[in-house]
Motif scaffolding. Structure first.
Motif, mmCIF file in Angstrom:
data_model
loop_
_atom_site.group_PDB
_atom_site.id
_atom_site.type_symbol
_atom_site.label_atom_id
_atom_site.label_comp_id
_atom_site.label_asym_id
_atom_site.label_seq_id
_atom_site.Cartn_x
_atom_site.Cartn_y
_atom_site.Cartn_z
ATOM 1 N N UNK A 281 0.809 -1.229 0.000
ATOM 2 C CA UNK A 281 0.000 0.000 0.000
ATOM 3 C C UNK A 281 0.842 1.279 0.000
ATOM 4 N N UNK A 282 2.176 1.147 -0.055
ATOM 5 C CA UNK A 282 3.043 2.334 -0.049
ATOM 6 C C UNK A 282 3.776 2.400 -1.385
ATOM 7 N N UNK A 283 3.683 3.542 -2.094
ATOM 8 C CA UNK A 283 4.399 3.630 -3.368
ATOM 9 C C UNK A 283 5.912 3.516 -3.157
ATOM 10 N N UNK A 284 6.589 2.852 -4.098
ATOM 11 C CA UNK A 284 8.039 2.716 -3.971
ATOM 12 C C UNK A 284 8.721 2.970 -5.305
ATOM 13 N N UNK A 285 9.974 3.397 -5.222
ATOM 14 C CA UNK A 285 10.798 3.572 -6.418
ATOM 15 C C UNK A 285 12.181 3.028 -6.115
ATOM 16 N N UNK A 286 12.907 2.715 -7.182
ATOM 17 C CA UNK A 286 14.291 2.279 -7.060
ATOM 18 C C UNK A 286 15.170 3.438 -7.507
ATOM 19 N N UNK A 287 16.115 3.818 -6.657
ATOM 20 C CA UNK A 287 16.954 4.969 -6.971
ATOM 21 C C UNK A 287 18.429 4.651 -6.750
ATOM 22 N N UNK A 288 19.265 5.458 -7.367
ATOM 23 C CA UNK A 288 20.687 5.431 -7.062
ATOM 24 C C UNK A 288 21.169 6.872 -7.029
ATOM 25 N N UNK A 289 21.606 7.308 -5.861
ATOM 26 C CA UNK A 289 22.109 8.674 -5.724
ATOM 27 C C UNK A 289 23.413 8.841 -6.482
ATOM 28 N N UNK A 290 24.135 7.741 -6.684
ATOM 29 C CA UNK A 290 25.435 7.806 -7.339
ATOM 30 C C UNK A 290 25.273 7.976 -8.854
ATOM 31 N N UNK A 291 24.387 7.174 -9.466
ATOM 32 C CA UNK A 291 24.212 7.260 -10.924
ATOM 33 C C UNK A 291 23.090 8.224 -11.309
ATOM 34 N N UNK A 292 22.250 8.594 -10.338
ATOM 35 C CA UNK A 292 21.124 9.478 -10.648
ATOM 36 C C UNK A 292 19.869 8.725 -11.063
ATOM 37 N N UNK A 293 19.958 7.405 -11.114
ATOM 38 C CA UNK A 293 18.801 6.588 -11.511
ATOM 39 C C UNK A 293 17.595 6.848 -10.607
ATOM 40 N N UNK A 294 16.452 7.147 -11.221
ATOM 41 C CA UNK A 294 15.203 7.289 -10.474
ATOM 42 C C UNK A 294 15.041 8.587 -9.701
ATOM 43 N N UNK A 295 16.037 9.463 -9.737
ATOM 44 C CA UNK A 295 15.942 10.675 -8.903
ATOM 45 C C UNK A 295 14.886 11.652 -9.433
ATOM 46 N N UNK A 296 14.758 11.746 -10.763
ATOM 47 C CA UNK A 296 13.746 12.654 -11.304
ATOM 48 C C UNK A 296 12.344 12.139 -10.971
ATOM 49 N N UNK A 297 12.168 10.830 -11.094
ATOM 50 C CA UNK A 297 10.874 10.216 -10.750
ATOM 51 C C UNK A 297 10.566 10.429 -9.270
ATOM 52 N N UNK A 298 11.610 10.343 -8.441
ATOM 53 C CA UNK A 298 11.419 10.540 -7.001
ATOM 54 C C UNK A 298 10.956 11.966 -6.716
ATOM 55 N N UNK A 299 11.606 12.947 -7.337
ATOM 56 C CA UNK A 299 11.186 14.346 -7.146
ATOM 57 C C UNK A 299 9.748 14.541 -7.601
ATOM 58 N N UNK A 300 9.399 13.940 -8.764
ATOM 59 C CA UNK A 300 8.027 14.051 -9.278
ATOM 60 C C UNK A 300 7.022 13.485 -8.271
ATOM 61 N N UNK A 301 7.333 12.305 -7.739
ATOM 62 C CA UNK A 301 6.415 11.652 -6.806
ATOM 63 C C UNK A 301 6.304 12.447 -5.504
ATOM 64 N N UNK A 302 7.428 12.959 -5.005
ATOM 65 C CA UNK A 302 7.387 13.770 -3.779
ATOM 66 C C UNK A 302 6.549 15.021 -3.997
#
Length: 183
Positions: free
Chosen positions: A154-175
Motif C-alpha cells: 500500500x506504499x508507493x516505492x521507487x528504485x533509486x541510485x544517488x550515485x548514478x542518478x537513476x530514479x531521482x527525477x521520478x522521485x522528485x516528481x512523486x514527492x
C-alpha cells in the motif's frame, strides 16, 4: 545547546522527512537532489541533527527535505539518539523511507522503522509514506521484482541510485505530487 535551538525552528519548514537506518544512504541522497552538503561518512550517526536541503523542482518550484538522523531499534524508548530526532519527524507531512538495496531483509527493515514511528507517536501513521530503495544501480529487473514483493503493497516505492542518478527525477516528481495532495 545552541545548535539545537537553531535547528528547531528550521525543522518546521521541512516538507519531506527522510527516514532510514544509519548508512541507508540518506546523506548521499540529500546531497545529490539538493544544494545541501551534509557530512557523509560510512558509519552510524554521522547525522546528529537534521540536515535540511531545498530540492529545486521544475518551473522555479521547490520543496524542503530534511535528513532525519538514523532511527535505530529502541529509539521510541529513548535509546540511542531516540527522542531528540524522532520529534523532528512529527513536522513533516510526507515521510520518505530509504531502504538500501543491499539490506539483508527489506521487509524487516521497513517493519522496524514503521514500528519505531508508531510506538513513538501513532499519529505519524497518518502521514503520507513513500519508499525509495537506495543503492539500486546494481539491481536487475529480477532483483527489483523480488525486493518489491518484500515492501508494503500500500506504499508507493521507487528504485533509486544517488550515485548514478537513476530514479531521482521520478522521485522528485512523486514527492512533489504527494505534497500537493490534499487529505
Amino acid at each position: 545547546q545552541m545548535i539545537e535551538r537553531v535547528v528547531e525552528p528550521l525543522a518546521l519548514l521541512a516538507d519531506v522527512g527522510l527516514v532510514g537506518f544509519p548508512n541507508a544512504g540518506k546523506s548521499t541522497l540529500l546531497s545529490s537532489i539538493t544544494a545541501a552538503k551534509p557530512k557523509i561518512a560510512d558509519y552510524a550517526f554521522t547525522t546528529l541533527t537534521p540536515q535540511l536541503g531545498m530540492v529545486e523542482y521544475r518551473d522555479g518550484k521547490s520543496f524542503c527535505i530534511a535528513d532525519l538522523p538514523g532511527i535505530i531499534e529502541g529509539a521510541a524508548e529513548g535509546r540511542g539518539l531516540g527522542h531528540r530526532f524522532l520529534r523532528h519527524i512529527e513536522r513533516n507531512p510526507v515521510l520518505l523511507f530509504l531502504v538500501p538495496a543491499d539490506s539483508p531483509d527489506h521487509k524487516k527493515e521497513m517493519a522496524i522503522l514503521m514500528d519505531e514511528l508508531e510506538r513513538y507517536n501513532p499519529e505519524l501513521m497518518d502521514k503520507r509514506f513513500i519508499i525509495a530503495v537506495s543503492k539500486s544501480d546494481m539491481l536487475d529487473a529480477e532483483l527489483k521484482a523480488a525486493i518489491a514483493r518484500e515492501l508494503p503493497p500500500d506504499i508507493p516505492h521507487l528504485f533509486i541510485s544517488s550515485v548514478t542518478g537513476q530514479g531521482l527525477r521520478e522521485l522528485k516528481d512523486l514527492l512533489w505530487k504527494t505534497l500537493q495532495e490534499k487529505d
